[in-house]
Write a protein that holds these residues in place. Structure first.
Motif, mmCIF file in Angstrom:
data_model
loop_
_atom_site.group_PDB
_atom_site.id
_atom_site.type_symbol
_atom_site.label_atom_id
_atom_site.label_comp_id
_atom_site.label_asym_id
_atom_site.label_seq_id
_atom_site.Cartn_x
_atom_site.Cartn_y
_atom_site.Cartn_z
ATOM 1 N N SER A 1 40.078 -22.257 -32.330
ATOM 2 C CA SER A 1 39.262 -22.100 -31.134
ATOM 3 C C SER A 1 39.495 -20.708 -30.563
ATOM 4 N N VAL B 1 29.358 -31.228 -24.490
ATOM 5 C CA VAL B 1 28.871 -31.545 -23.141
ATOM 6 C C VAL B 1 30.061 -31.922 -22.261
ATOM 7 N N ASP C 1 36.226 -34.237 -27.710
ATOM 8 C CA ASP C 1 37.113 -33.074 -27.759
ATOM 9 C C ASP C 1 38.177 -33.132 -26.660
ATOM 10 N N ASP D 1 20.854 -28.075 -13.496
ATOM 11 C CA ASP D 1 19.803 -28.165 -12.504
ATOM 12 C C ASP D 1 20.149 -27.945 -11.033
ATOM 13 N N ARG E 1 37.387 -32.467 -18.269
ATOM 14 C CA ARG E 1 37.251 -32.767 -16.844
ATOM 15 C C ARG E 1 37.427 -34.248 -16.521
HETATM 16 P P1 NAP Z 1 29.474 -27.529 -19.355
HETATM 17 O O1 NAP Z 1 28.638 -28.682 -19.836
HETATM 18 O O2 NAP Z 1 28.956 -26.150 -19.497
HETATM 19 O O3 NAP Z 1 29.820 -27.727 -17.811
HETATM 20 C C1 NAP Z 1 30.120 -28.962 -17.254
HETATM 21 C C2 NAP Z 1 30.215 -28.759 -15.760
HETATM 22 O O4 NAP Z 1 28.916 -28.499 -15.253
HETATM 23 C C3 NAP Z 1 30.729 -29.968 -15.018
HETATM 24 O O5 NAP Z 1 31.554 -29.536 -13.957
HETATM 25 C C4 NAP Z 1 29.476 -30.616 -14.494
HETATM 26 O O6 NAP Z 1 29.688 -31.302 -13.283
HETATM 27 C C5 NAP Z 1 28.576 -29.446 -14.285
HETATM 28 N N1 NAP Z 1 27.192 -29.851 -14.510
HETATM 29 C C6 NAP Z 1 26.635 -30.308 -15.620
HETATM 30 N N2 NAP Z 1 25.350 -30.606 -15.446
HETATM 31 C C7 NAP Z 1 25.082 -30.318 -14.197
HETATM 32 C C8 NAP Z 1 23.915 -30.407 -13.434
HETATM 33 N N3 NAP Z 1 22.761 -30.888 -13.945
HETATM 34 N N4 NAP Z 1 23.979 -30.005 -12.171
HETATM 35 C C9 NAP Z 1 25.129 -29.541 -11.661
HETATM 36 N N5 NAP Z 1 26.286 -29.441 -12.355
HETATM 37 C C10 NAP Z 1 26.255 -29.836 -13.599
HETATM 38 O O7 NAP Z 1 30.825 -27.661 -20.130
HETATM 39 P P2 NAP Z 1 32.386 -27.552 -19.731
HETATM 40 O O8 NAP Z 1 32.824 -28.804 -19.045
HETATM 41 O O9 NAP Z 1 32.672 -26.270 -19.064
HETATM 42 O O10 NAP Z 1 33.027 -27.520 -21.189
HETATM 43 C C11 NAP Z 1 32.752 -28.574 -22.096
HETATM 44 C C12 NAP Z 1 33.930 -28.869 -22.972
HETATM 45 O O11 NAP Z 1 34.285 -27.714 -23.712
HETATM 46 C C13 NAP Z 1 35.228 -29.248 -22.251
HETATM 47 O O12 NAP Z 1 35.261 -30.584 -21.853
HETATM 48 C C14 NAP Z 1 36.248 -28.969 -23.331
HETATM 49 O O13 NAP Z 1 36.291 -30.045 -24.248
HETATM 50 C C15 NAP Z 1 35.658 -27.743 -24.013
HETATM 51 N N6 NAP Z 1 36.286 -26.483 -23.549
HETATM 52 C C16 NAP Z 1 37.016 -25.777 -24.452
HETATM 53 C C17 NAP Z 1 37.567 -24.564 -24.112
HETATM 54 C C18 NAP Z 1 38.351 -23.804 -25.143
HETATM 55 O O14 NAP Z 1 38.965 -22.787 -24.809
HETATM 56 N N7 NAP Z 1 38.364 -24.260 -26.367
HETATM 57 C C19 NAP Z 1 37.381 -24.042 -22.818
HETATM 58 C C20 NAP Z 1 36.623 -24.770 -21.911
HETATM 59 C C21 NAP Z 1 36.058 -25.991 -22.289
HETATM 60 P P3 NAP Z 1 29.645 -32.921 -13.241
HETATM 61 O O15 NAP Z 1 30.853 -33.402 -13.982
HETATM 62 O O16 NAP Z 1 29.686 -33.211 -11.789
HETATM 63 O O17 NAP Z 1 28.348 -33.336 -13.875
#
Ligand code: NAP
Length: 314
Positions: A165, A277, A56, A226, A22
């Protein structure tokens, strides 16, 4: 931050990884303006300063913009390259990639793996990628061809270690059988809102083969955290509300936040799950680190499991 050996190898990572999906702030590379790049650089730097060492990436994250932004940070921060583990992925091709009629698809052919790696190295501005993963299983995967591409990348010194993955356990076995090097990780979706890997053999295999599970979307894209609202149109919204209530209850009782409890819940599993994260907000990136030293009892762990399932265990 505490560290962990990735897949029992010499590759050492912080207990939490930072995901760069992101960091460009958009999915559209044409919308990556200097302000967005600067915000992405700040997020990466915050993670680095907070002690995250595994970063990552994937070639498709904003069509390479995520890797480029990371490359800029590496140039600016002296000594950072030596202290971090750079992970990236390849194998997904977007619609229209190479010809206008080409569909969205997966591609594990040797030429495509080699060319993707080369392009990632260039965008990241580094000589070697520490951990190179295949993003999603290619239905037409020829394991011998992947092994050939991996061997070439290793021989050329362009990749240190390899992983996969979104692979099912049987797909890992199939590829591992053909590869002369060990596959160190399976990066899969694991969270309190996504329990499949506990039940489909993925985590059992990680334990049996000393592979490290890297958990993507550990907060279910923010839904467990949260302030994110729950989509009431989702079929399982009642279950999700129940889970959030249990998380909230436990977090209050322990004087912490749902985010920390949800991440600690993953890290309690003996396979050594490394949550990736994904927040881009400095405060949230730093807050997550507290989960590393947060211990849940077995009873608390099972309470949350039950809430996630929405029913008692048999
Ligand atoms: P996540 O940590 O589950 O979600 C992050 C999202 O949640 C962000 O949009 C963030 O917004 C929001 N968020 C986090 N804390 C919050 C809070 N306290 N209140 C409200 N919103 C909150 O993880 P993810 O970004 O979906 O995935 C993490 C990583 O996994 C990616 O960066 C990537 O490297 C990897 N990934 C891999 C695959 C695959 O197929 N291998 C697929 C998806 C992801 P803010 O930015 O505004 O805090």
């Amino acid at each position: 931050m505490q560290t962990i050996q990735i897949g029992g190898s010499s590759l050492k990572s912080s207990r939490l990884a930072y995901g760069c999906w992101r960091v460009a702030g958009t999915w559209n590379p044409e919308e990556v303006m200097p302000e967005r790049e600067a915000a992405g650089r700040r997020a990466i730097l915050t993670a680095y300063e907070a002690g995250y060492t595994l970063f990552d990436h994937a070639d498709i994250y904003c069509m390479g913009a995520g890797e480029k932004i990371f490359g800029q940070v590496l140039k600016e921060v002296s000594g950072m390259r030596e202290r971090v583990v750079i992970a990236s992925k390849c194998g997904i091709r977007k619609k229209g990639d190479s010809t206008p009629a080409a569909p969205y698809r997966y591609d594990f052919t040797a030429p495509y793996i080699l060319q993707s790696c080369e392009a990632s190295l260039k965008r990241l501005g580094v000589e070697v990628i520490d951990l190179y993963q295949l993003h999603r299983p290619d239905y037409l995967c020829d394991p011998a061809e992947v092994a050939e591409a991996f061997s070439k990348l290793k021989q050329q010194g362009k990749v240190r270690e390899f992983g996969v993955s979104n692979f099912r356990p049987s797909q890992v076995v199939m590829l591992q059988k053909a590869c002369p090097m060990r596959l160190l990780v399976n990066q899969v979706e694991i969270s309190l809102a996504r329990l499949n890997c506990f039940e489909d053999g993925t985590l059992d295999q990680c334990l049996a083969e000393t592979m490290t599970p890297l958990a993507w979307s550990p907060l279910a894209g923010g839904q467990l955290a949260d302030v994110m609202p729950i989509d009431l149109r989702a079929e399982d919204h009642a279950k999700r509300i129940g889970l959030r209530e249990e998380l909230e209850h436990l977090a209050r009782e322990r004087g912490t936040t749902r985010t920390i409890v949800a991440l600690a819940w993953l890290m309690k599993h003996p396979s050594g799950i490394v949550p990736i994260v994904g927040s881009t907000k400095g405060e949230r990136i730093k807050e997550a680190v507290e989960a590393v030293d947060f211990e849940l009892s077995r009873e608390e762990w099972y309470l949350l499991l039950e809430a996630s399932r929405g029913e008692r265990l048999p």
